[in-house]
Scaffold this motif. Sequence first.
Motif, mmCIF file in Angstrom:
data_model
loop_
_atom_site.group_PDB
_atom_site.id
_atom_site.type_symbol
_atom_site.label_atom_id
_atom_site.label_comp_id
_atom_site.label_asym_id
_atom_site.label_seq_id
_atom_site.Cartn_x
_atom_site.Cartn_y
_atom_site.Cartn_z
ATOM 1 N N GLY A 35 -4.468 31.936 -19.676
ATOM 2 C CA GLY A 35 -5.163 30.799 -20.289
ATOM 3 C C GLY A 35 -4.665 29.487 -19.724
ATOM 4 N N SER A 36 -4.405 28.543 -20.630
ATOM 5 C CA SER A 36 -3.911 27.222 -20.220
ATOM 6 C C SER A 36 -2.396 27.139 -20.299
ATOM 7 C CB SER A 36 -4.540 26.142 -21.111
ATOM 8 O OG SER A 36 -4.234 26.386 -22.481
ATOM 9 N N ASN A 37 -1.747 28.271 -20.491
ATOM 10 C CA ASN A 37 -0.294 28.326 -20.600
ATOM 11 C C ASN A 37 0.351 27.908 -19.286
ATOM 12 O OD1 ASN A 37 2.419 29.135 -21.051
ATOM 13 N ND2 ASN A 37 1.716 30.641 -22.552
ATOM 14 N N SER A 38 1.422 27.128 -19.367
ATOM 15 C CA SER A 38 2.110 26.674 -18.158
ATOM 16 C C SER A 38 3.140 27.686 -17.666
ATOM 17 C CB SER A 38 2.813 25.338 -18.434
ATOM 18 O OG SER A 38 3.790 25.488 -19.449
ATOM 19 N N ARG A 39 3.390 28.720 -18.445
ATOM 20 C CA ARG A 39 4.348 29.741 -18.044
ATOM 21 C C ARG A 39 3.716 30.683 -17.008
ATOM 22 N NH1 ARG A 39 7.513 31.477 -23.638
ATOM 23 N NH2 ARG A 39 8.284 29.377 -24.125
ATOM 24 N N LYS A 40 4.525 31.046 -16.023
ATOM 25 C CA LYS A 40 4.028 31.862 -14.923
ATOM 26 C C LYS A 40 4.551 33.292 -15.019
ATOM 27 C CE LYS A 40 1.923 28.668 -12.309
ATOM 28 N NZ LYS A 40 0.594 28.767 -11.720
ATOM 29 N N TRP A 56 -0.994 44.932 -15.041
ATOM 30 C CA TRP A 56 0.459 45.174 -15.025
ATOM 31 C C TRP A 56 1.177 43.852 -14.832
ATOM 32 C CZ3 TRP A 56 4.452 44.470 -11.446
ATOM 33 C CH2 TRP A 56 5.651 45.131 -11.742
ATOM 34 N N VAL A 57 2.282 43.660 -15.541
ATOM 35 C CA VAL A 57 3.067 42.419 -15.458
ATOM 36 C C VAL A 57 4.529 42.765 -15.209
ATOM 37 C CG1 VAL A 57 3.772 40.306 -16.627
ATOM 38 C CG2 VAL A 57 1.495 41.250 -17.028
ATOM 39 N N ALA A 58 5.147 42.097 -14.264
ATOM 40 C CA ALA A 58 6.557 42.356 -13.931
ATOM 41 C C ALA A 58 7.495 41.719 -14.952
ATOM 42 C CB ALA A 58 6.864 41.842 -12.527
ATOM 43 N N ASN A 59 7.409 40.414 -15.068
ATOM 44 C CA ASN A 59 8.352 39.652 -15.894
ATOM 45 C C ASN A 59 7.761 39.314 -17.260
ATOM 46 O OD1 ASN A 59 6.563 37.967 -14.375
ATOM 47 N ND2 ASN A 59 7.766 36.176 -14.991
ATOM 48 N N ARG A 60 7.229 40.294 -17.948
ATOM 49 C CA ARG A 60 6.543 39.996 -19.204
ATOM 50 C C ARG A 60 7.488 39.478 -20.279
ATOM 51 N NH1 ARG A 60 5.978 45.295 -17.867
ATOM 52 N NH2 ARG A 60 7.093 46.898 -19.048
ATOM 53 N N GLU A 61 8.786 39.781 -20.175
ATOM 54 C CA GLU A 61 9.747 39.316 -21.176
ATOM 55 C C GLU A 61 10.357 37.959 -20.830
ATOM 56 O OE1 GLU A 61 11.310 43.723 -22.630
ATOM 57 O OE2 GLU A 61 12.688 42.298 -21.712
ATOM 58 N N ILE A 62 10.369 37.625 -19.551
ATOM 59 C CA ILE A 62 11.009 36.371 -19.109
ATOM 60 C C ILE A 62 10.044 35.607 -18.218
ATOM 61 C CG2 ILE A 62 13.070 35.321 -18.099
ATOM 62 C CD1 ILE A 62 14.445 38.011 -18.353
ATOM 63 N N PRO A 63 9.239 34.712 -18.778
ATOM 64 C CA PRO A 63 8.285 33.953 -17.952
ATOM 65 C C PRO A 63 8.989 32.953 -17.044
ATOM 66 C CG PRO A 63 8.293 33.135 -20.198
ATOM 67 C CD PRO A 63 9.149 34.363 -20.209
ATOM 68 N N LEU A 64 8.304 32.605 -15.970
ATOM 69 C CA LEU A 64 8.797 31.599 -15.033
ATOM 70 C C LEU A 64 8.271 30.241 -15.461
ATOM 71 C CD1 LEU A 64 10.085 30.901 -12.217
ATOM 72 C CD2 LEU A 64 7.816 31.308 -11.260
ATOM 73 N N LEU A 65 9.156 29.271 -15.551
ATOM 74 C CA LEU A 65 8.759 27.910 -15.915
ATOM 75 C C LEU A 65 8.553 27.101 -14.642
ATOM 76 C CD1 LEU A 65 11.233 27.291 -18.879
ATOM 77 C CD2 LEU A 65 8.893 28.167 -18.958
#
Length: 534
Positions: A35-40, A56-65
Amino acid sequence: MEMAVDILSQAQALRDGDTLVSSGGNFELGFFSPGSNSRKYVGIWFSNISARTVVWVANREIPLLGSSGVLQITNKSVLILASGKGDVLWSTNSSRSVRKPIAQLLDSGNLVVRDENEENPGNFLWQSFDYPCDSELPGMKLGKDLGKLGDWKTRVWIAVSITLSAVTLIFLCGGVALIKRKRRRQRVKTEEGKFSISKCRKGQWERPLYAFNVIARATNDFSHRNKLGEGGYGPVYKGVLYDGQEIAVKRLSKESRQGLEEFKNEILSITKLQHKNLVKHLGSCVDADERMLIYEYMPNKSLDSFIFDQSSSELLDWPKRLHIIKGIADGLVYLHENSRLKIVHRDLKASNVLLDSEMNPKISDFGLAKTFDGVAEEGRTKRVIGTYGYMPPEYAYDGLFSVKSDVYSFGVLVLEIVSGQKNRGFKHQDHHHNLLGHTWILFKEGVLLDVVDPLIKNASYALEMKRAIHIGLLCVQQHLDDRPSMLQVTVMLSSDCELPEPKEPGFYVPREFVSIRNTAFSNNEMTISNLYPR
């Protein structure tokens, strides 16, 4: 820029805006924000569907800022996602390594890590199909040992059943083990026991942990060209991170036993310190037997490279030198009075004062620092560590240290900055005293300005120079109770208040004892660690 390939080699890096596309064009891997979330996040989605559907998501627990992340393969065949500062947010968990590791996005939607020449799925190092998310893709497995046990849901129940049976068996045998995996948790083994980084992160460690390969790339694999110098801790290198930030890297020498203690001590001492006259600690790197400290890079290196080098000392006129003196004093006031804990640096010297691009001083190297909690004002040690020429008498002889130890070292530094001469190793044709003793003689003879560096002598600054020398002598007095506090020193430096008469400096020996004195000490820059006080 879209990479439009399905393979990521060790020589490549996937950044925000780049993607891997499977050979048949079914799937795509890259950075995305929901969405419009700034987290990567790094994920895999269907490439031929207009509405992005992530499977599939790699870093689903720790987003990149932010957008400075990078996905790459290390020299240990591990695929990692690191932030622009080098903090590892996610990685594969293979314990094996190969000569030519690659990451490949298959047309099935499976991301695999394998050897470049290995096509057998049974020999893959890692695959995303072993770590499914909410979406089920045809051919998904829970690992190579369960790969032939029917459809995906059946394999899930089989895996759960096996797991429950194993846990039940452990309980029946009377052993219960609960292991909680914390993100980026590591432990550093030392000869004295274990130093837990995870524990420090909870309590004191508030700087990122850099991945080894990030620092290796930043320093061109620790090339000789990037080497800035070397001390008792180990070599220091210049590096440049992905985002262009310049850093200085102190790499612990494997032969340095003292350095390991300094590594732990520096992390615990400087992590929470924030002051314009203290070098900024950016983070650390702990990888296998590697220990590194990461700092902001100081382009003008250390103070000693200017004041003790005639070709460079002329670049520091008196106003600049006075500015440096005041900056060092302000940094020490922060350590002694304004930080959360009272900190004694214990190794203040010209080589531990770094200069930024505008010649602002920053105190560095907190490996020998000691902290005081509560009402404690001084401490004592049986293992005296420091540098000849900067240690006060009570510390060198009796192992006694306090904030007045730093005051003494500051006084030595002031006289060195004004004169352009080292305290120890100082030579004069009329006597055998060190710089402190020589300055004391000039003070008693009323010709104090004779000690000033000829390159900066200027009649218009005579009063300021004389006052600075006077303050330096007050700081190096023999008895610690006679020395001013650093707070008092800053007042003296910034005002015209009347100064008290200084008493005899520490290590000053009258002429009749000069021959004895000459056999007691050696080089100015020798750091000692085996003096045992009375």
